[in-house]
Design an enzyme around this catalytic site. Structure first.
Site, short mmCIF file in Angstrom:
data_model
loop_
_atom_site.label_atom_id
_atom_site.label_comp_id
_atom_site.label_asym_id
_atom_site.label_seq_id
_atom_site.Cartn_x
_atom_site.Cartn_y
_atom_site.Cartn_z
N ASP A 502 -33.47 -13.15 9.37
CA ASP A 502 -33.71 -14.38 8.62
C ASP A 502 -33.96 -15.49 9.64
O ASP A 502 -33.05 -15.90 10.36
CB ASP A 502 -32.46 -14.69 7.76
CG ASP A 502 -32.63 -15.93 6.90
OD1 ASP A 502 -33.51 -16.76 7.21
OD2 ASP A 502 -31.85 -16.07 5.94
N HIS A 503 -35.19 -15.95 9.69
CA HIS A 503 -35.57 -16.88 10.75
C HIS A 503 -34.96 -18.27 10.56
O HIS A 503 -35.06 -19.13 11.42
CB HIS A 503 -37.10 -16.97 10.83
CG HIS A 503 -37.61 -17.34 12.19
ND1 HIS A 503 -36.80 -17.84 13.19
CD2 HIS A 503 -38.86 -17.26 12.73
CE1 HIS A 503 -37.52 -18.08 14.27
NE2 HIS A 503 -38.78 -17.73 14.02
N ARG A 504 -34.31 -18.50 9.41
CA ARG A 504 -33.59 -19.77 9.25
C ARG A 504 -32.35 -19.78 10.14
O ARG A 504 -31.93 -20.80 10.65
CB ARG A 504 -33.15 -19.97 7.79
CG ARG A 504 -34.31 -20.14 6.82
CD ARG A 504 -33.81 -20.14 5.40
NE ARG A 504 -33.01 -18.94 5.09
CZ ARG A 504 -32.25 -18.79 4.03
NH1 ARG A 504 -32.15 -19.76 3.15
NH2 ARG A 504 -31.58 -17.67 3.83
#
Ligand code: CAO
Length: 530
Positions: A502-504
């Site tokens: 999850d690139h967040r």
């Protein structure tokens, strides 16, 4: 049970009126007041409502038929009614049409007055079809009124220009209410003065109680507000559209002369509802719904119900897909030495009843990577501004079962040995396939491993299990590959790994470090001791 025939009521004198829509079919259960058919003269159309509740047993008309008062429309199996008391006419006490009445003023101005509404009082205005300045023709709809039973249209009796309107949507009106004033150029005062029914215009024919309704063809105005008022549709369809919150402008009309029919509304709403229920579309998200396809058109099909687990997985995957900005990074781990060690341990493993596949080694390595790179051992906090850093290492293992995908969790994987991990994975996988996992055994995971190694493949992009996790490792099939050692190509057993995150929560450099550490540990298990 008794069969009751519903017949055409008094149509305000109109004869041979065309059936343009049949709103029911044999087998339908209908309630009193439901529209049965829509009839249309050259001036207007009207819906004929059922005056009893029951089940439709026969249709006596078809689209295109011309009907007059007394013609049979449908047979209805009426519960509780006695055979001796059939209703001979749908409209036992037809009242005067809610004829548009106009009263003259001193000049050529003519008031538009609500006619006799069949005794109904305080009837709600649901649509105002004209605005000040509009040129109207005799017969054009001025307002649409609606009781709890049905809606009806009040047409103009004269042609001219609307000078003023004294009615708005939501007003409650009764007979005699002045709707507005028309400058009736060339209006015959005699016509304007009378307030009698206008049978020739029979635009709205009310049965007692007020129960029939009409709608008039769409206005030609192009500059109307986009509120569906210039759409050609009957009152029942308009009412349904309002109840569902559907903008009739958006509904594809398939009825004669571009009339929106009930089925058109259903066909518009159905895919939207289905998409929302299946998670394929979210209301208000702007995500367009997927169209509904009739696959039977292309060949034989069978509709098979999804298992509960599959449905839950579908929901979870859609949530993940829509919420998680996912990146997948790929690398190969050299498992030549790991496999040599594993093979050397096989006999010992078998002796203690353990099945030692590459998976427990991978779990051990991932657990170590989560400790070494804790940026992966987090969840996004619901406040959208924080992350939840975990101090424990629980690893989910994706298990394929006949009913669908389940993910039991190996707790504290970083603290367990290879045999213990192997035994626990096998026990959890068995429980999963036997349908015996408890909810607690599937909760609390920090990271998931999805191994398709036994099945094959070079790599895939696994979905992150949101919101609890931010990373997942896909394991594909190991195979011998030529690897350049600086001097020559040597055969090495390479295991393809796909790390989705999850690139967040995780940035690319975190992921790069995690993967490099993982590949290093899998390639040389001695690193676990460091
Ligand atoms: N490369 C080559 N061979 C592999 C391998 C790999 N990456 N992984 C496993 N194998 C071999 C094993 O060594 C075993 O061979 P041997 O019996 O000769 O030792 C054979 O494949 C079968 O392994 P297995 O599937 O019984 O055991 P496992 O520990 O590898 O996996 C489990 C256990 C429960 C993860 C697996 O059975 C399973 O259900 N996998 C499916 C997971 C899934 O559906 N993922 C998709 C989720 S969608 O994101």
């Amino acid at each position: 049970m008794a069969i009751q025939t519903i017949k055409v009521p008094d149509l305000g004198g109109a004869e041979g009126v065309e059936v343009i829509e049949i709103s029911v079919k044999v087998g339908d259960s209908i309630a009193e007041g439901d529209s049965i058919v829509v009839l249309e003269t050259d001036k207007a159309s009207m819906e004929i409502p059922a005056d009893a509740s029951g089940k439709v047993t026969a249709l006596k008309i078809k689209i295109g038929d011309k009907v007059s008062q007394g013609d049979a429309l449908i047979d209805l199996e009426v519960s509780g009614a006695t055979a001796s008391a059939p209703t001979p006419e749908a409209a036992p006490a037809p009242v005067a049409a809610p004829a548009p009445a106009a009263a003259p003023s001193a000049s050529a101005e003519v008031k538009l007055i609500v006619p006799d509404l069949g005794g109904a009082e305080g009837v709600e205005v649901i649509e105002v079809a004209v605005k000040v300045g509009d040129q109207i023709n005799s017969g054009d709809s001025i307002v649409v009124l609606e009781t709890d039973k049905a809606s009806m249209e009040i047409p103009a009796e004269v042609s001219g220009t609307i000078l003023s309107l004294s009615v708005k949507v939501g007003d409650k009106v009764s007979q005699g209410f002045v709707l507005g004033v028309v400058s009736a150029a060339g209006a015959a005062p005699a016509v304007a003065a009378t307030q009698t029914a206008a049978p020739a215009q029979a635009a709205a024919v009310a049965t007692a109680p007020v129960a029939a309704a009409t709608s008039v063809a769409a206005s030609d105005d192009d500059d109307e507000e986009d509120d569906g008022s210039d759409v050609y549709a009957g009152p029942a369809v308009r009412k349904l559209a309002r109840q569902l919150g559907v903008d009739l402008d958006k509904v594809k009309a398939t009825g004669p002369r571009g009339r929106v029919q009930k089925d058109d509304l259903h066909n518009y709403v159905k895919p939207i509802v289905q998409a929302v229920q299946s998670g394929n579309g979210a209301v208000g998200s702007g995500i367009p719904a997927l169209p509904v396809i009739d696959y039977a058109k292309f060949g034989e099909i069978e509709i098979v119900k999804m298992s509960k687990i599959k449905k839950l997985t579908a929901d979870a995957m859609t949530r993940s897909w829509l919420n998680v900005p996912r990146i997948t990074q790929f690398d190969d781990a050299d498992i030549t030495d790991l496999e040599a060690f594993r093979n050397s341990m096989k006999a010992e493993a078998e002796k203690r009843g353990s099945k030692l596949t590459p998976l427990p080694f991978i779990v051990k390595a991932v657990a170590a990577a989560l400790v070494a790179e804790p940026s992966f051992n987090v969840s996004m906090h619901q406040d959208g501004e924080s992350i939840v850093q975990k101090k424990f290492v629980h690893i989910g293992i994706a298990v394929d079962t006949p009913n669908g995908l389940l993910v039991p969790v190996v707790r504290n994987a970083d603290k367990k040995g290879l045999f213990e991990l192997a035994d626990e994975i096998n026990a959890l996988a068995k429980k999963a396939r036997d349908g015996k996992l408890t909810p607690a055994e599937m909760q609390g995971g920090c990271f998931t491993i999805s191994s398709l190694g036994a099945m094959g493949g070079n790599g895939f992009t696994p979905m992150v299990s949101a919101p609890t996790e931010v990373g997942i490792l896909g394991v594909s099939r190991a195979q011998m590959k030529p690897v350049w050692n600086g001097k020559e190509f040597i055969p090495r057993n390479m295991l393809p790994l796909s790390l989705s995150y999850d690139h967040r929560a995780v940035n690319g450099s975190d992921a790069g470090r995690f993967m490099t550490y993982l590949v290093g540990v899998i390639g040389d298990l001695r690193r676990l001791l460091l």
